[in-house]
Design a protein around this motif. Sequence first.
Motif, PDB file in Angstrom:
ATOM      1  N   ALA A   1       0.822  -1.208   0.000  1.00  0.00           N
ATOM      2  CA  ALA A   1       0.000   0.000   0.000  1.00  0.00           C
ATOM      3  C   ALA A   1       0.857   1.260   0.000  1.00  0.00           C
ATOM      4  N   VAL A   2       1.926   1.249   0.777  1.00  0.00           N
ATOM      5  CA  VAL A   2       2.816   2.417   0.842  1.00  0.00           C
ATOM      6  C   VAL A   2       3.441   2.701  -0.521  1.00  0.00           C
ATOM      7  N   ASN A   3       3.985   1.677  -1.133  1.00  0.00           N
ATOM      8  CA  ASN A   3       4.608   1.862  -2.445  1.00  0.00           C
ATOM      9  C   ASN A   3       3.596   2.299  -3.492  1.00  0.00           C
ATOM     10  N   LEU A   4       2.394   1.728  -3.441  1.00  0.00           N
ATOM     11  CA  LEU A   4       1.340   2.081  -4.392  1.00  0.00           C
ATOM     12  C   LEU A   4       0.898   3.529  -4.214  1.00  0.00           C
ATOM     13  N   ALA A   5       0.912   4.018  -2.979  1.00  0.00           N
ATOM     14  CA  ALA A   5       0.476   5.386  -2.697  1.00  0.00           C
ATOM     15  C   ALA A   5       1.302   6.415  -3.465  1.00  0.00           C
ATOM     16  N   PHE A   6       2.602   6.155  -3.616  1.00  0.00           N
ATOM     17  CA  PHE A   6       3.450   7.098  -4.331  1.00  0.00           C
ATOM     18  C   PHE A   6       3.129   7.120  -5.825  1.00  0.00           C
ATOM     19  N   GLN A   7       2.618   6.028  -6.338  1.00  0.00           N
ATOM     20  CA  GLN A   7       2.237   5.979  -7.744  1.00  0.00           C
ATOM     21  C   GLN A   7       0.888   6.650  -7.980  1.00  0.00           C
ATOM     22  N   LEU A   8       0.013   6.622  -6.961  1.00  0.00           N
ATOM     23  CA  LEU A   8      -1.361   7.104  -7.122  1.00  0.00           C
ATOM     24  C   LEU A   8      -1.569   8.549  -6.689  1.00  0.00           C
ATOM     25  N   GLY A   9      -0.619   9.116  -5.956  1.00  0.00           N
ATOM     26  CA  GLY A   9      -0.787  10.482  -5.459  1.00  0.00           C
ATOM     27  C   GLY A   9      -1.038  11.477  -6.578  1.00  0.00           C
ATOM     28  N   GLN A  10      -2.020  12.342  -6.389  1.00  0.00           N
ATOM     29  CA  GLN A  10      -2.390  13.340  -7.393  1.00  0.00           C
ATOM     30  C   GLN A  10      -2.109  14.739  -6.852  1.00  0.00           C
ATOM     31  N   THR A  11      -1.502  15.562  -7.671  1.00  0.00           N
ATOM     32  CA  THR A  11      -1.161  16.920  -7.253  1.00  0.00           C
ATOM     33  C   THR A  11      -2.374  17.826  -7.367  1.00  0.00           C
ATOM     34  N   VAL A  12      -2.739  18.451  -6.257  1.00  0.00           N
ATOM     35  CA  VAL A  12      -3.893  19.341  -6.228  1.00  0.00           C
ATOM     36  C   VAL A  12      -3.502  20.683  -5.622  1.00  0.00           C
ATOM     37  N   ALA A  13      -4.250  21.704  -5.993  1.00  0.00           N
ATOM     38  CA  ALA A  13      -4.063  23.043  -5.424  1.00  0.00           C
ATOM     39  C   ALA A  13      -5.296  23.372  -4.594  1.00  0.00           C
ATOM     40  N   LYS A  14      -5.122  23.481  -3.287  1.00  0.00           N
ATOM     41  CA  LYS A  14      -6.234  23.783  -2.399  1.00  0.00           C
ATOM     42  C   LYS A  14      -6.341  25.287  -2.199  1.00  0.00           C
ATOM     43  N   VAL A  15      -7.521  25.825  -2.492  1.00  0.00           N
ATOM     44  CA  VAL A  15      -7.736  27.275  -2.456  1.00  0.00           C
ATOM     45  C   VAL A  15      -7.663  27.793  -1.023  1.00  0.00           C
ATOM     46  N   ASP A  16      -6.840  28.842  -0.820  1.00  0.00           N
ATOM     47  CA  ASP A  16      -6.607  29.394   0.511  1.00  0.00           C
ATOM     48  C   ASP A  16      -7.006  30.868   0.575  1.00  0.00           C
ATOM     49  N   THR A  17      -8.047  31.217  -0.159  1.00  0.00           N
ATOM     50  CA  THR A  17      -8.589  32.574  -0.123  1.00  0.00           C
ATOM     51  C   THR A  17     -10.094  32.468  -0.341  1.00  0.00           C
ATOM     52  N   ASP A  18     -10.836  33.505   0.009  1.00  0.00           N
ATOM     53  CA  ASP A  18     -12.296  33.409  -0.033  1.00  0.00           C
ATOM     54  C   ASP A  18     -12.842  33.184  -1.434  1.00  0.00           C
ATOM     55  N   ALA A  19     -12.268  33.833  -2.432  1.00  0.00           N
ATOM     56  CA  ALA A  19     -12.721  33.663  -3.818  1.00  0.00           C
ATOM     57  C   ALA A  19     -11.512  33.803  -4.737  1.00  0.00           C
ATOM     58  N   LEU A  20     -11.206  32.735  -5.449  1.00  0.00           N
ATOM     59  CA  LEU A  20     -10.016  32.720  -6.299  1.00  0.00           C
ATOM     60  C   LEU A  20     -10.413  32.813  -7.768  1.00  0.00           C
ATOM     61  N   TYR A  21      -9.843  33.775  -8.479  1.00  0.00           N
ATOM     62  CA  TYR A  21     -10.090  33.911  -9.913  1.00  0.00           C
ATOM     63  C   TYR A  21      -9.326  32.834 -10.683  1.00  0.00           C
TER      64      TYR A  21
ATOM     65  N   LYS B   1      -6.969   9.846  -3.322  1.00  0.00           N
ATOM     66  CA  LYS B   1      -8.428   9.892  -3.275  1.00  0.00           C
ATOM     67  C   LYS B   1      -8.902   9.260  -1.972  1.00  0.00           C
ATOM     68  N   THR B   2     -10.021   9.759  -1.465  1.00  0.00           N
ATOM     69  CA  THR B   2     -10.598   9.188  -0.250  1.00  0.00           C
ATOM     70  C   THR B   2     -12.056   8.827  -0.493  1.00  0.00           C
ATOM     71  N   ALA B   3     -12.712   8.352   0.542  1.00  0.00           N
ATOM     72  CA  ALA B   3     -14.075   7.830   0.416  1.00  0.00           C
ATOM     73  C   ALA B   3     -15.087   8.925   0.101  1.00  0.00           C
ATOM     74  N   LEU B   4     -16.162   8.495  -0.516  1.00  0.00           N
ATOM     75  CA  LEU B   4     -17.302   9.364  -0.768  1.00  0.00           C
ATOM     76  C   LEU B   4     -18.356   9.099   0.298  1.00  0.00           C
ATOM     77  N   THR B   5     -18.931  10.175   0.843  1.00  0.00           N
ATOM     78  CA  THR B   5     -19.991  10.005   1.827  1.00  0.00           C
ATOM     79  C   THR B   5     -21.310   9.687   1.130  1.00  0.00           C
ATOM     80  N   ILE B   6     -22.177   9.015   1.820  1.00  0.00           N
ATOM     81  CA  ILE B   6     -23.523   8.773   1.309  1.00  0.00           C
ATOM     82  C   ILE B   6     -24.479   9.411   2.313  1.00  0.00           C
ATOM     83  N   THR B   7     -24.967  10.543   1.945  1.00  0.00           N
ATOM     84  CA  THR B   7     -25.890  11.271   2.826  1.00  0.00           C
ATOM     85  C   THR B   7     -27.175  11.585   2.075  1.00  0.00           C
TER      86      THR B   7
END
Length: 331
Positions: A122-142, A196-202
Amino acid sequence: MGAVLMAAVSIRGEAAGLGESLSEGIATNFDQTTNTEEETKATAEVVWTGTPLEGYVNIGIANVEDNLNIRSEADTESKLVGKLRKDSACEILGTEGEWAHILSGEVEGYVKAEYLYTGDEAVNLAFQLGQTVAKVDTDALYVRMEPTTEADFWTMVPRGEELAVIEEQGDWIKVDIDGEEGYVAAEYVNVTSELKTALTITEALYGEGVTDVRIAICEFAKQYVGNRYVWGGTSLTKGADCSGFTMSVYRNFGVSLPHSSRAQAGCGTKISVSEAKPGDLIFYGNGRSINHVAMCIGNGQVVHASNSRTGIIISNMYYRSPVSAARIIND
C-alpha cells in the motif's frame, strides 16, 4: 523517541535523493509492526510530510475494480455509510475478524479487509497514485485564461476547493476544472500531493414543497456517485460525461435531453440560479460559452460527472461560478 526521530529524518533524507525510486522500496525502512504506536506516529509524521502519505500511519488502499462499500458495523447487513473508490486510501484503525475498521475522508466504518492493499504494498502504491492538487486558501479565487492578472477570468472558486494541477509555472499554477484549463495565482493556493478518499452517502435535505418526482430524480442520480467519467459517454454505470450523465438520468424518467451542456441550457424553462430546486440543471462556463452541466440536489449541492480524475461526484453548487439554470420539469 529521539532515536526514532533521528532514524525518520535519515530515512526522509535518503528518500529525497531517490526521486522516482521512492515508490520502489522506502516502505521497507518503515516498520509499523515493531515500533510502539507513539514511535510509529512520530516516524510517519516526519517521513511522509509533503508526500501522498502525509497524515497516514497505517494506510490501506482499495483493491477493487469499482467501489468498496463502507458499512456502519462489521456486518454486511449494516447501514451503508460510504464508498471507497478504486485506488482510494484509508487509515486502518483496527480489525475485527474479516473486517477492517477504517477512516477515509469524512467516512468512518468497516470494509472487508480482503479488498485492501496494506503494508509495504500500500505504501509503495500510494506514491504511484498520489495526485497533485491546489487547495484554495482565499475566499474567492479567480481562474484566468492566461497566467497574468491582465487576463480575463472565467470563473471563481471558493476557499477549500481542490483543483487538479496540470503544471506549476512559478507564480502561476495551471489547473483543470471539469476538463477545462485555467490559471490561478500560486500565492493563493497550497499545492500538495494527495490520494483519493471515500465518498460520503448522505440524504439530501430537500426542503418544503419539493415533489416526490424531484426527490426520485435526485435519489436516482446520486446512486451513481463514484462511477467513472468518460468523455462522450452516456452510461451511468460504465462512464458518462457531464451532459451524458444528466441526459441519462432524465431519460430514466421519460424526458429526452440532447447530449450537450450548451444545448441542455436551452431546454425547459430558464430560471435564476437562486431559484433552483432539486432536479433543476445548473450550468457553468469558461468565459466564452457554457461548458459544463450539473444537477441541483438541494442543500446547496449538485451532482455531476466532473472529470476523469474524480468521476461522478457531489459538489457545492458554487464550487465554481454558475452562469445559468434550467427547469426541466414543471410541477
